[in-house]
Design a protein around this motif. Sequence first.
Motif, short mmCIF file in Angstrom:
data_model
loop_
_atom_site.label_atom_id
_atom_site.label_comp_id
_atom_site.label_asym_id
_atom_site.label_seq_id
_atom_site.Cartn_x
_atom_site.Cartn_y
_atom_site.Cartn_z
N ILE A 38 -10.52 5.92 -5.69
CA ILE A 38 -9.43 5.78 -4.72
C ILE A 38 -9.94 5.09 -3.45
CG2 ILE A 38 -7.88 7.11 -3.20
CD1 ILE A 38 -7.66 9.13 -5.60
N LEU A 41 -9.49 1.32 -3.20
CA LEU A 41 -8.10 0.91 -3.45
C LEU A 41 -7.82 -0.54 -3.05
CD1 LEU A 41 -5.75 2.55 -4.65
CD2 LEU A 41 -4.88 2.86 -2.34
N PHE A 45 -5.67 -3.50 -5.05
CA PHE A 45 -4.55 -4.27 -4.47
C PHE A 45 -4.77 -5.76 -4.76
CE2 PHE A 45 -3.37 -0.84 -1.26
CZ PHE A 45 -2.06 -0.75 -1.68
N VAL A 48 -3.93 -6.71 -8.27
CA VAL A 48 -2.48 -6.84 -8.47
C VAL A 48 -2.01 -8.21 -7.97
CG1 VAL A 48 -0.22 -5.88 -7.87
CG2 VAL A 48 -2.15 -4.34 -8.28
N ARG A 51 -2.85 -11.15 -10.37
CA ARG A 51 -2.60 -10.82 -11.77
C ARG A 51 -2.46 -12.04 -12.67
NH1 ARG A 51 1.65 -9.35 -8.71
NH2 ARG A 51 3.72 -10.20 -9.10
N GLN B 78 10.19 -10.12 -10.28
CA GLN B 78 9.13 -9.11 -10.25
C GLN B 78 9.25 -8.17 -9.06
OE1 GLN B 78 5.25 -10.02 -11.41
NE2 GLN B 78 5.93 -11.24 -13.10
N THR B 114 5.49 -6.30 -14.42
CA THR B 114 4.38 -6.61 -13.49
C THR B 114 3.11 -5.88 -13.88
OG1 THR B 114 6.06 -6.82 -11.79
CG2 THR B 114 3.78 -6.77 -11.04
N LYS B 233 1.06 -3.37 2.62
CA LYS B 233 -0.15 -3.13 1.84
C LYS B 233 -1.36 -3.00 2.76
CE LYS B 233 0.86 -5.67 -2.18
NZ LYS B 233 0.57 -6.88 -2.92
N VAL B 237 -2.72 0.97 3.54
CA VAL B 237 -3.76 1.26 2.55
C VAL B 237 -4.47 2.59 2.83
CG1 VAL B 237 -5.61 -0.11 3.63
CG2 VAL B 237 -5.61 0.24 1.17
N ALA B 240 -2.12 5.36 1.88
CA ALA B 240 -2.01 5.40 0.42
C ALA B 240 -3.22 6.13 -0.17
CB ALA B 240 -1.91 3.99 -0.15
N LYS B 241 -4.40 5.85 0.38
CA LYS B 241 -5.61 6.55 -0.09
C LYS B 241 -5.49 8.04 0.17
CE LYS B 241 -9.05 2.93 0.69
NZ LYS B 241 -10.23 2.59 1.50
N LEU B 244 -3.26 9.62 -2.38
CA LEU B 244 -3.91 9.72 -3.69
C LEU B 244 -5.00 10.79 -3.69
CD1 LEU B 244 -4.13 5.96 -4.74
CD2 LEU B 244 -2.70 7.71 -5.75
N MET B 262 3.85 7.05 -2.25
CA MET B 262 3.11 5.79 -2.14
C MET B 262 4.05 4.59 -2.27
SD MET B 262 -0.42 4.92 -3.85
CE MET B 262 -0.89 3.23 -4.03
N VAL B 266 4.53 1.52 0.42
CA VAL B 266 4.30 0.08 0.19
C VAL B 266 5.59 -0.66 -0.20
CG1 VAL B 266 1.88 0.36 -0.42
CG2 VAL B 266 3.57 0.40 -2.24
N THR B 271 3.99 -2.52 -7.29
CA THR B 271 2.64 -2.42 -6.70
C THR B 271 2.03 -1.08 -7.07
OG1 THR B 271 3.26 -3.83 -4.85
CG2 THR B 271 1.35 -2.40 -4.52
N SER B 274 1.21 -0.90 -10.74
CA SER B 274 0.14 -1.84 -11.10
C SER B 274 -1.21 -1.35 -10.60
CB SER B 274 0.42 -3.22 -10.50
OG SER B 274 1.63 -3.72 -11.00
N LEU B 275 -1.19 -0.67 -9.44
CA LEU B 275 -2.45 -0.16 -8.87
C LEU B 275 -3.13 0.84 -9.80
CD1 LEU B 275 -1.92 0.65 -5.09
CD2 LEU B 275 -3.59 -0.88 -6.10
#
Lengths: 79, 390
Positions: A38, A41, A45, A48, A51, B78, B114, B233, B237, B240-241, B244, B262, B266, B271, B274-275
Amino acid sequence: MNKRRQELEQRITQLERSLEQLKTQLKKETETDQHQAIDQLENYFNEVDDRFAHLSDFWGSMLEEFHSIFNSDTPIEHK
Amino acid sequence: MGSQASVLAEASVADVKPASIKEWFFIIGLIYILLVAVAMIGGGFKAVAGENAKALFGFAQNPITGLVIGTVATALIQSSSTVTSIIVGLVAGGLPVVIAIPMVMGANIGTTITNTIVSLGHVKQGEEFRRAFAAATIHDFFNLLSVIIFLPLEISFGLLDKIGNFFGGLMLGSEAISLQNLNFIKPLVKPALHFINDSLLGALPHLLGGLIMIALGVALIIAAITMIGKVLKVLMVGKAKEVLHWAVGRGPLSGLASGTFMTVLVQSSSTTTSLIVPLAGNGVFNLRQVYPFTLGANIGTCITALLAATAITGPNALFALQIALIHLSYNVLGVIVIYGIPFLRNLPLVAARTLADATVKNKLYALVYILTVFFIAPATLIAGSSLLGL
Protein backbone atom coordinates in the motif's frame (compact mmCIF):
# COMPACT_ATOMS: atom_id res chain seq x y z
CA MET A 1 -4.44 -47.32 27.70
CA ASN A 2 -5.48 -44.15 29.53
CA LYS A 3 -1.91 -42.88 29.56
CA ARG A 4 -1.60 -43.46 25.84
CA ARG A 5 -4.82 -41.52 25.28
CA GLN A 6 -3.63 -38.69 27.49
CA GLU A 7 -0.37 -38.48 25.54
CA LEU A 8 -2.27 -38.30 22.28
CA GLU A 9 -4.55 -35.61 23.60
CA GLN A 10 -1.55 -33.63 24.82
CA ARG A 11 0.10 -33.94 21.44
CA ILE A 12 -3.06 -32.80 19.68
CA THR A 13 -3.32 -29.77 21.97
CA GLN A 14 0.31 -28.92 21.28
CA LEU A 15 -0.15 -29.30 17.55
CA GLU A 16 -3.30 -27.17 17.60
CA ARG A 17 -1.44 -24.49 19.53
CA SER A 18 1.46 -24.64 17.07
CA LEU A 19 -0.94 -24.45 14.16
CA GLU A 20 -2.65 -21.43 15.70
CA GLN A 21 0.73 -19.78 16.21
CA LEU A 22 1.70 -20.48 12.60
CA LYS A 23 -1.61 -19.06 11.37
CA THR A 24 -1.10 -15.92 13.44
CA GLN A 25 2.45 -15.62 12.13
CA LEU A 26 1.27 -16.02 8.54
CA LYS A 27 -1.50 -13.45 9.03
CA LYS A 28 1.01 -11.03 10.53
CA GLU A 29 3.48 -11.47 7.68
CA THR A 30 0.75 -11.22 5.04
CA GLU A 31 -0.55 -8.01 6.58
CA THR A 32 2.97 -6.57 6.78
CA ASP A 33 3.38 -7.29 3.05
CA GLN A 34 0.02 -5.66 2.39
CA HIS A 35 0.98 -2.52 4.30
CA GLN A 36 4.27 -2.35 2.42
CA ALA A 37 2.50 -2.72 -0.92
CA ILE A 38 0.00 0.00 0.00
CA ASP A 39 2.92 2.32 0.70
CA GLN A 40 3.87 1.94 -2.99
CA LEU A 41 0.43 3.11 -4.15
CA GLU A 42 1.86 5.91 -6.33
CA ASN A 43 3.52 3.29 -8.55
CA TYR A 44 0.21 1.52 -9.04
CA PHE A 45 -1.45 4.80 -9.98
CA ASN A 46 1.20 5.13 -12.70
CA GLU A 47 0.47 1.62 -13.92
CA VAL A 48 -3.18 2.54 -14.32
CA ASP A 49 -2.25 5.68 -16.25
CA ASP A 50 0.08 3.74 -18.55
CA ARG A 51 -2.32 0.84 -19.13
CA PHE A 52 -2.28 1.12 -22.92
CA ALA A 53 1.52 1.13 -23.05
CA HIS A 54 1.63 -2.51 -21.98
CA LEU A 55 -0.94 -3.73 -24.48
CA SER A 56 1.75 -4.42 -27.09
CA ASP A 57 3.05 -7.21 -24.82
CA PHE A 58 -0.39 -8.72 -24.76
CA TRP A 59 -0.78 -8.50 -28.54
CA GLY A 60 2.63 -10.10 -29.07
CA SER A 61 1.87 -12.91 -26.68
CA MET A 62 -1.58 -13.50 -28.10
CA LEU A 63 -0.45 -13.47 -31.73
CA GLU A 64 2.29 -15.95 -30.88
CA GLU A 65 -0.28 -18.34 -29.43
CA PHE A 66 -2.68 -17.72 -32.29
CA HIS A 67 0.08 -18.53 -34.75
CA SER A 68 0.97 -21.71 -32.88
CA ILE A 69 -2.60 -22.98 -33.11
CA PHE A 70 -2.38 -23.07 -36.92
CA ASN A 71 1.17 -24.35 -36.96
CA SER A 72 1.03 -27.58 -35.03
CA ASP A 73 4.79 -28.07 -35.45
CA THR A 74 5.40 -25.05 -33.28
CA PRO A 75 4.86 -25.95 -29.64
CA ILE A 76 2.71 -23.61 -27.55
CA GLU A 77 4.79 -21.93 -24.90
CA HIS A 78 3.08 -21.57 -21.58
CA LYS A 79 4.69 -19.06 -19.32
CA MET B 1 -0.68 -6.34 14.37
CA GLY B 2 -3.16 -3.61 15.10
CA SER B 3 -0.41 -1.42 16.57
CA GLN B 4 1.81 -2.11 13.57
CA ALA B 5 -1.04 -1.16 11.27
CA SER B 6 -1.58 2.07 13.14
CA VAL B 7 2.14 2.88 13.10
CA LEU B 8 2.23 2.29 9.36
CA ALA B 9 -0.94 4.31 8.91
CA GLU B 10 0.52 7.17 10.93
CA ALA B 11 3.70 7.02 8.88
CA SER B 12 1.68 7.24 5.69
CA VAL B 13 -0.28 10.19 7.05
CA ALA B 14 2.98 11.89 7.94
CA ASP B 15 4.11 11.40 4.34
CA VAL B 16 1.11 13.30 3.00
CA LYS B 17 2.17 16.60 1.56
CA PRO B 18 0.01 19.52 2.63
CA ALA B 19 -2.53 19.96 -0.10
CA SER B 20 -2.05 23.03 -2.15
CA ILE B 21 -4.84 25.54 -1.75
CA LYS B 22 -4.45 26.35 -5.42
CA GLU B 23 -5.16 22.75 -6.36
CA TRP B 24 -8.22 22.59 -4.14
CA PHE B 25 -9.57 25.77 -5.72
CA PHE B 26 -8.89 24.16 -9.08
CA ILE B 27 -10.97 21.13 -8.00
CA ILE B 28 -13.80 23.39 -6.86
CA GLY B 29 -13.66 25.16 -10.24
CA LEU B 30 -13.76 21.83 -12.07
CA ILE B 31 -16.74 20.63 -10.01
CA TYR B 32 -18.49 23.88 -10.86
CA ILE B 33 -17.79 23.29 -14.57
CA LEU B 34 -19.11 19.72 -14.20
CA LEU B 35 -22.35 20.94 -12.63
CA VAL B 36 -22.85 23.64 -15.26
CA ALA B 37 -22.08 21.11 -18.02
CA VAL B 38 -24.70 18.64 -16.70
CA ALA B 39 -27.27 21.43 -16.57
CA MET B 40 -26.23 22.48 -20.10
CA ILE B 41 -27.09 19.04 -21.49
CA GLY B 42 -30.53 19.26 -19.91
CA GLY B 43 -31.03 22.80 -21.24
CA GLY B 44 -29.75 21.82 -24.68
CA PHE B 45 -32.15 18.91 -25.00
CA LYS B 46 -35.05 21.08 -23.88
CA ALA B 47 -34.11 23.60 -26.58
CA VAL B 48 -33.79 20.91 -29.26
CA ALA B 49 -36.77 18.74 -28.41
CA GLY B 50 -39.01 20.90 -26.24
CA GLU B 51 -41.92 18.77 -25.10
CA ASN B 52 -40.98 16.02 -27.58
CA ALA B 53 -37.90 14.83 -25.72
CA LYS B 54 -39.58 11.53 -24.91
CA ALA B 55 -40.16 10.84 -28.61
CA LEU B 56 -36.55 11.80 -29.35
CA PHE B 57 -35.36 9.04 -27.02
CA GLY B 58 -37.87 6.56 -28.40
CA PHE B 59 -35.06 4.59 -30.07
CA ALA B 60 -33.80 3.60 -26.62
CA GLN B 61 -37.16 2.42 -25.34
CA ASN B 62 -36.00 -1.16 -25.71
CA PRO B 63 -34.20 -1.75 -22.38
CA ILE B 64 -31.55 -3.86 -24.11
CA THR B 65 -30.69 -0.88 -26.33
CA GLY B 66 -30.40 1.32 -23.24
CA LEU B 67 -28.16 -1.25 -21.56
CA VAL B 68 -25.94 -1.47 -24.62
CA ILE B 69 -25.70 2.31 -24.99
CA GLY B 70 -24.56 2.57 -21.38
CA THR B 71 -22.08 -0.30 -21.75
CA VAL B 72 -20.47 0.77 -25.01
CA ALA B 73 -20.38 4.49 -24.14
CA THR B 74 -18.66 3.75 -20.83
CA ALA B 75 -16.27 1.22 -22.37
CA LEU B 76 -15.22 3.84 -24.94
CA ILE B 77 -14.99 6.81 -22.54
CA GLN B 78 -13.66 4.56 -19.73
CA SER B 79 -15.46 6.46 -17.03
CA SER B 80 -18.80 5.48 -15.52
CA SER B 81 -18.94 8.77 -13.59
CA THR B 82 -18.83 10.64 -16.90
CA VAL B 83 -21.54 8.53 -18.49
CA THR B 84 -23.86 8.62 -15.46
CA SER B 85 -23.41 12.40 -15.22
CA ILE B 86 -24.33 12.68 -18.89
CA ILE B 87 -27.37 10.45 -18.23
CA VAL B 88 -28.41 12.76 -15.38
CA GLY B 89 -28.15 15.66 -17.83
CA LEU B 90 -30.22 13.76 -20.38
CA VAL B 91 -32.90 13.01 -17.80
CA ALA B 92 -32.95 16.70 -16.96
CA GLY B 93 -33.51 17.30 -20.67
CA GLY B 94 -36.47 14.94 -20.85
CA LEU B 95 -35.06 11.42 -21.14
CA PRO B 96 -37.60 9.27 -19.25
CA VAL B 97 -36.18 7.66 -16.11
CA VAL B 98 -37.36 4.19 -17.22
CA ILE B 99 -35.20 4.48 -20.35
CA ALA B 100 -32.25 5.80 -18.35
CA ILE B 101 -32.26 2.91 -15.85
CA PRO B 102 -30.80 0.26 -18.22
CA MET B 103 -28.26 2.86 -19.31
CA VAL B 104 -26.85 3.27 -15.79
CA MET B 105 -26.79 -0.52 -15.49
CA GLY B 106 -24.78 -0.62 -18.72
CA ALA B 107 -22.40 2.01 -17.34
CA ASN B 108 -21.57 -0.43 -14.54
CA ILE B 109 -20.60 -3.09 -17.08
CA GLY B 110 -18.70 -0.72 -19.37
CA THR B 111 -16.50 0.64 -16.60
CA THR B 112 -15.03 -2.79 -15.95
CA ILE B 113 -13.05 -2.74 -19.21
CA THR B 114 -10.43 -0.40 -17.68
CA ASN B 115 -9.13 -2.76 -15.02
CA THR B 116 -9.23 -5.65 -17.51
CA ILE B 117 -6.90 -3.64 -19.77
CA VAL B 118 -4.65 -2.94 -16.76
CA SER B 119 -4.48 -6.67 -16.03
CA LEU B 120 -3.36 -7.42 -19.60
CA GLY B 121 -0.15 -5.53 -18.82
CA HIS B 122 0.87 -8.50 -16.62
CA VAL B 123 0.62 -10.94 -19.52
CA LYS B 124 4.32 -11.87 -19.50
CA GLN B 125 4.22 -13.08 -15.89
CA GLY B 126 2.19 -16.31 -15.93
CA GLU B 127 1.02 -16.70 -12.34
CA GLU B 128 0.92 -12.94 -11.77
CA PHE B 129 -1.22 -12.57 -14.89
CA ARG B 130 -3.62 -15.25 -13.69
CA ARG B 131 -4.15 -13.45 -10.38
CA ALA B 132 -4.34 -9.99 -11.97
CA PHE B 133 -6.80 -11.09 -14.66
CA ALA B 134 -9.03 -12.83 -12.09
CA ALA B 135 -8.97 -9.72 -9.86
CA ALA B 136 -10.02 -7.59 -12.83
CA THR B 137 -12.75 -9.84 -14.19
CA ILE B 138 -14.40 -10.56 -10.85
CA HIS B 139 -15.75 -7.02 -11.06
CA ASP B 140 -17.05 -7.73 -14.59
CA PHE B 141 -18.81 -10.92 -13.55
CA PHE B 142 -20.36 -9.29 -10.51
CA ASN B 143 -21.75 -6.44 -12.63
CA LEU B 144 -22.99 -8.84 -15.31
CA LEU B 145 -24.73 -10.97 -12.67
CA SER B 146 -26.26 -7.84 -11.18
CA VAL B 147 -27.75 -6.93 -14.57
CA ILE B 148 -28.97 -10.50 -15.10
CA ILE B 149 -30.82 -10.29 -11.77
CA PHE B 150 -32.10 -6.72 -11.74
CA LEU B 151 -32.86 -5.93 -15.39
CA PRO B 152 -35.66 -8.53 -15.64
CA LEU B 153 -37.02 -7.29 -12.30
CA GLU B 154 -36.98 -3.74 -13.64
CA ILE B 155 -38.63 -4.71 -16.93
CA SER B 156 -41.29 -6.83 -15.21
CA PHE B 157 -42.06 -4.85 -12.07
CA GLY B 158 -40.33 -1.49 -12.44
CA LEU B 159 -38.46 -2.29 -9.22
CA LEU B 160 -35.73 0.34 -9.49
CA ASP B 161 -38.11 2.94 -10.87
CA LYS B 162 -40.29 2.49 -7.78
CA ILE B 163 -37.27 2.74 -5.50
CA GLY B 164 -36.20 5.95 -7.26
CA ASN B 165 -39.72 7.37 -6.90
CA PHE B 166 -39.73 6.54 -3.22
CA PHE B 167 -36.35 8.02 -2.37
CA GLY B 168 -36.74 10.99 -4.72
CA GLY B 169 -40.08 11.84 -3.15
CA LEU B 170 -38.59 11.40 0.28
CA MET B 171 -35.71 13.75 -0.42
CA LEU B 172 -37.67 16.44 -2.22
CA GLY B 173 -41.06 16.00 -0.61
CA SER B 174 -40.55 15.54 3.09
CA GLU B 175 -40.01 18.77 4.98
CA ALA B 176 -37.84 16.98 7.52
CA ILE B 177 -35.14 15.96 5.07
CA SER B 178 -35.91 18.17 2.13
CA LEU B 179 -32.96 18.99 -0.09
CA GLN B 180 -34.78 22.04 -1.41
CA ASN B 181 -33.99 24.18 1.59
CA LEU B 182 -30.40 22.99 1.78
CA ASN B 183 -29.56 23.26 -1.89
CA PHE B 184 -27.09 26.05 -2.44
CA ILE B 185 -25.76 24.58 -5.67
CA LYS B 186 -28.63 25.53 -7.97
CA PRO B 187 -28.34 29.28 -7.30
CA LEU B 188 -24.59 29.03 -7.91
CA VAL B 189 -25.03 27.23 -11.24
CA LYS B 190 -27.91 29.36 -12.49
CA PRO B 191 -25.96 32.54 -13.46
CA ALA B 192 -23.48 30.61 -15.62
CA LEU B 193 -26.27 28.60 -17.18
CA HIS B 194 -28.30 31.73 -17.94
CA PHE B 195 -25.23 33.33 -19.51
CA ILE B 196 -24.64 30.30 -21.76
CA ASN B 197 -28.33 30.04 -22.56
CA ASP B 198 -28.51 33.69 -23.55
CA SER B 199 -25.27 33.57 -25.53
CA LEU B 200 -26.05 30.43 -27.50
CA LEU B 201 -29.82 30.25 -27.70
CA GLY B 202 -30.17 34.03 -28.02
CA ALA B 203 -27.64 34.41 -30.81
CA LEU B 204 -28.22 31.18 -32.73
CA PRO B 205 -31.30 29.37 -34.03
CA HIS B 206 -32.86 27.33 -31.21
CA LEU B 207 -32.01 23.94 -32.73
CA LEU B 208 -28.37 24.79 -33.47
CA GLY B 209 -27.89 26.53 -30.12
CA GLY B 210 -29.35 23.51 -28.32
CA LEU B 211 -27.14 21.06 -30.20
CA ILE B 212 -24.05 23.13 -29.41
CA MET B 213 -25.06 23.22 -25.75
CA ILE B 214 -25.39 19.43 -25.66
CA ALA B 215 -22.04 18.85 -27.41
CA LEU B 216 -20.30 21.42 -25.21
CA GLY B 217 -21.92 19.93 -22.10
CA VAL B 218 -20.71 16.42 -22.94
CA ALA B 219 -17.19 17.67 -23.79
CA LEU B 220 -17.01 19.68 -20.57
CA ILE B 221 -18.19 16.73 -18.43
CA ILE B 222 -15.52 14.47 -19.96
CA ALA B 223 -12.81 17.12 -19.52
CA ALA B 224 -13.89 18.07 -15.98
CA ILE B 225 -14.13 14.50 -14.67
CA THR B 226 -10.81 13.54 -16.31
CA MET B 227 -9.07 16.54 -14.75
CA ILE B 228 -10.73 16.03 -11.36
CA GLY B 229 -9.52 12.42 -11.38
CA LYS B 230 -5.96 13.45 -12.26
CA VAL B 231 -5.71 16.17 -9.62
CA LEU B 232 -7.43 14.13 -6.92
CA LYS B 233 -5.04 11.24 -7.52
CA VAL B 234 -2.17 13.51 -6.50
CA LEU B 235 -4.03 15.23 -3.68
CA MET B 236 -5.63 12.13 -2.21
CA VAL B 237 -2.90 9.53 -2.50
CA GLY B 238 -2.03 9.93 1.19
CA LYS B 239 -5.65 9.59 2.29
CA ALA B 240 -6.12 6.63 -0.05
CA LYS B 241 -3.16 4.89 1.61
CA GLU B 242 -4.61 5.68 4.99
CA VAL B 243 -7.95 4.10 3.99
CA LEU B 244 -6.26 0.98 2.63
CA HIS B 245 -4.00 0.60 5.68
CA TRP B 246 -7.09 0.82 7.87
CA ALA B 247 -8.86 -1.95 5.94
CA VAL B 248 -5.99 -4.47 6.11
CA GLY B 249 -6.91 -7.53 8.16
CA ARG B 250 -10.41 -6.30 9.03
CA GLY B 251 -12.61 -8.47 6.82
CA PRO B 252 -14.96 -7.97 3.86
CA LEU B 253 -17.12 -5.17 5.25
CA SER B 254 -14.05 -3.02 5.78
CA GLY B 255 -12.91 -3.91 2.27
CA LEU B 256 -16.28 -2.76 0.96
CA ALA B 257 -16.13 0.45 2.99
CA SER B 258 -12.56 1.20 1.93
CA GLY B 259 -13.43 0.63 -1.75
CA THR B 260 -16.37 2.98 -1.43
CA PHE B 261 -14.43 5.65 0.41
CA MET B 262 -11.43 5.45 -1.89
CA THR B 263 -13.64 5.84 -4.97
CA VAL B 264 -15.23 8.91 -3.43
CA LEU B 265 -11.74 10.29 -2.79
CA VAL B 266 -10.46 9.77 -6.35
CA GLN B 267 -13.89 10.15 -8.02
CA SER B 268 -13.34 7.17 -10.28
CA SER B 269 -14.37 3.56 -9.83
CA SER B 270 -12.12 2.45 -12.68
CA THR B 271 -9.11 3.94 -10.88
CA THR B 272 -10.01 2.12 -7.66
CA THR B 273 -10.67 -1.22 -9.33
CA SER B 274 -7.57 -0.88 -11.50
CA LEU B 275 -5.32 -0.06 -8.53
CA ILE B 276 -6.17 -3.34 -6.91
CA VAL B 277 -5.18 -5.35 -10.02
CA PRO B 278 -1.38 -5.08 -9.58
CA LEU B 279 -1.81 -5.55 -5.81
CA ALA B 280 -3.63 -8.80 -6.50
CA GLY B 281 -1.25 -9.68 -9.31
CA ASN B 282 1.79 -9.70 -7.07
CA GLY B 283 -0.06 -11.95 -4.64
CA VAL B 284 -0.18 -9.48 -1.77
CA PHE B 285 -3.99 -9.50 -1.75
CA ASN B 286 -5.98 -12.59 -2.66
CA LEU B 287 -9.12 -12.70 -4.79
CA ARG B 288 -11.49 -12.95 -1.81
CA GLN B 289 -9.91 -9.84 -0.26
CA VAL B 290 -10.07 -7.90 -3.53
CA TYR B 291 -13.71 -8.82 -4.23
CA PRO B 292 -15.53 -6.62 -1.64
CA PHE B 293 -13.14 -3.76 -2.37
CA THR B 294 -14.23 -3.68 -6.03
CA LEU B 295 -17.89 -3.73 -4.95
CA GLY B 296 -17.26 -0.69 -2.80
CA ALA B 297 -16.06 1.06 -5.96
CA ASN B 298 -19.51 0.48 -7.49
CA ILE B 299 -21.12 2.31 -4.59
CA GLY B 300 -18.54 5.09 -4.30
CA THR B 301 -18.86 6.06 -7.95
CA CYS B 302 -22.51 7.06 -7.44
CA ILE B 303 -21.44 10.24 -5.68
CA THR B 304 -20.65 11.99 -8.98
CA ALA B 305 -24.14 11.51 -10.44
CA LEU B 306 -25.71 12.55 -7.14
CA LEU B 307 -23.61 15.69 -7.18
CA ALA B 308 -24.54 16.30 -10.82
CA ALA B 309 -28.24 15.95 -9.97
CA THR B 310 -28.06 18.79 -7.47
CA ALA B 311 -27.34 21.23 -10.29
CA ILE B 312 -30.57 20.55 -12.15
CA THR B 313 -33.35 23.10 -11.96
CA GLY B 314 -36.89 23.07 -13.28
CA PRO B 315 -39.59 20.42 -13.48
CA ASN B 316 -37.15 17.60 -14.36
CA ALA B 317 -34.96 18.18 -11.29
CA LEU B 318 -36.84 15.46 -9.41
CA PHE B 319 -36.27 12.95 -12.22
CA ALA B 320 -32.56 13.82 -12.37
CA LEU B 321 -32.32 13.19 -8.65
CA GLN B 322 -34.30 9.97 -9.07
CA ILE B 323 -31.92 8.48 -11.63
CA ALA B 324 -28.93 9.35 -9.45
CA LEU B 325 -30.62 7.70 -6.47
CA ILE B 326 -31.56 4.69 -8.61
CA HIS B 327 -27.90 4.32 -9.58
CA LEU B 328 -26.96 4.28 -5.89
CA SER B 329 -29.83 1.95 -4.89
CA TYR B 330 -29.01 -0.45 -7.73
CA ASN B 331 -25.40 -0.75 -6.63
CA VAL B 332 -26.23 -1.10 -2.94
CA LEU B 333 -28.92 -3.70 -3.69
CA GLY B 334 -26.50 -5.57 -5.93
CA VAL B 335 -24.02 -5.87 -3.07
CA ILE B 336 -26.70 -6.89 -0.56
CA VAL B 337 -28.26 -9.51 -2.82
CA ILE B 338 -25.23 -10.96 -4.59
CA TYR B 339 -22.61 -10.61 -1.87
CA GLY B 340 -25.16 -11.40 0.83
CA ILE B 341 -26.21 -14.76 -0.61
CA PRO B 342 -23.28 -17.21 -0.46
CA PHE B 343 -24.29 -19.09 -3.63
CA LEU B 344 -24.51 -15.90 -5.68
CA ARG B 345 -21.41 -14.48 -4.01
CA ASN B 346 -19.35 -17.39 -5.24
CA LEU B 347 -20.46 -17.20 -8.88
CA PRO B 348 -18.23 -14.23 -9.85
CA LEU B 349 -15.34 -15.83 -7.96
CA VAL B 350 -15.66 -19.11 -9.82
CA ALA B 351 -16.21 -17.41 -13.18
CA ALA B 352 -13.20 -15.11 -12.72
CA ARG B 353 -10.94 -17.98 -11.66
CA THR B 354 -12.08 -20.21 -14.51
CA LEU B 355 -11.60 -17.51 -17.13
CA ALA B 356 -8.19 -16.58 -15.69
CA ASP B 357 -7.06 -20.23 -15.80
CA ALA B 358 -8.18 -20.52 -19.43
CA THR B 359 -6.60 -17.20 -20.39
CA VAL B 360 -3.23 -18.12 -18.94
CA LYS B 361 -3.26 -21.17 -21.20
CA ASN B 362 -4.37 -19.22 -24.25
CA LYS B 363 -4.40 -15.41 -24.43
CA LEU B 364 -7.01 -15.51 -27.17
CA TYR B 365 -9.62 -16.09 -24.47
CA ALA B 366 -8.92 -12.61 -23.12
CA LEU B 367 -9.48 -11.00 -26.50
CA VAL B 368 -12.59 -13.08 -27.19
CA TYR B 369 -13.90 -12.25 -23.72
CA ILE B 370 -13.39 -8.48 -24.08
CA LEU B 371 -14.84 -8.35 -27.57
CA THR B 372 -17.80 -10.52 -26.56
CA VAL B 373 -18.77 -8.75 -23.35
CA PHE B 374 -18.26 -5.20 -24.48
CA PHE B 375 -19.05 -5.27 -28.19
CA ILE B 376 -20.31 -8.54 -29.78
CA ALA B 377 -22.85 -9.50 -27.09
CA PRO B 378 -24.31 -5.97 -26.99
CA ALA B 379 -24.71 -5.94 -30.80
CA THR B 380 -26.24 -9.44 -30.77
CA LEU B 381 -28.62 -8.51 -27.95
CA ILE B 382 -29.83 -5.44 -29.83
CA ALA B 383 -30.33 -7.42 -33.03
CA GLY B 384 -32.07 -10.26 -31.17
CA SER B 385 -34.38 -8.03 -29.16
CA SER B 386 -35.29 -6.07 -32.30
CA LEU B 387 -36.12 -9.29 -34.11
CA LEU B 388 -38.30 -10.34 -31.20
CA GLY B 389 -39.99 -6.96 -31.34
CA LEU B 390 -39.07 -5.96 -27.77
